[in-house]
Design a protein around this motif. Structure first.
Motif: not given
Length: 163
Positions: A85-103
């Motif tokens: 459970e939440g594995s898709v969310a974990a991947d999306e959360i990681r990507l969101l964090l990386e995107r926010a870090e880039r910004m």
């Protein structure tokens, strides 16, 4: 007539998925055409396009999610706290964090550029503080600026700071 970004993303994602057996959200994002990357589509819209194309997310361990066609065989069991459970969310959360870090990095770069601009203004003999005040005023309605200036003048006269 221009297509909505969501439709363009869906078309591009559909083309990316052709002939593949599996792909991660990161890979899809990297393979998007340059003009779509520049439009900065949301991860939600990319994920929606993948799912709309008949693909599903399957946990692949370490919080990674691989997207595969719906009829594909299961991927090796996930190893993340014993729960799928939440594995898709974990991947999306990681990507969101990386995107926010880039910004945040981009924001820092822009802040440095702005600082350089004010330094340039100073070196050319301009009062940077006055220019910043003017810039703030330019973002306001003219009537509001006039009203604020009238109040400021009144207060300055009352304090004997203006003739």
């Amino acid at each position: 007539m221009k297509q909505k970004l969501e439709h363009q993303v869906a078309a591009a994602v559909g083309a990316i998925l052709v002939g593949l057996e599996m792909i991660s959200l990161d890979e899809v994002q990297q393979r998007l055409p340059t003009h779509l990357k520049a439009a900065n589509p949301t991860l939600k819209s990319i994920t929606k396009a993948i799912v709309s194309a008949g693909w599903v997310g399957r946990p692949a361990g370490g919080g990674t999610v691989l997207y595969v066609p719906e009829d594909a065989e299961p991927i090796a069991p996930a190893d993340h706290n014993g729960s799928d459970e939440g594995s898709v969310a974990a991947d999306e959360i990681r990507l969101l964090l990386e995107r926010a870090e880039r910004m945040e990095e981009e924001k820092k770069g822009i802040a440095d550029d702005i600082k350089d601009t004010w330094s340039e203004a100073k070196s050319r003999g301009y009062d940077a503080a006055a220019l910043k005040s003017i810039m703030k005023l330019r973002g306001q309605k003219k009537d509001d600026v006039v009203a604020k200036q009238a109040i400021m003048d009144t207060y300055l006269r009352a304090l004997g700071m203006m003739a």
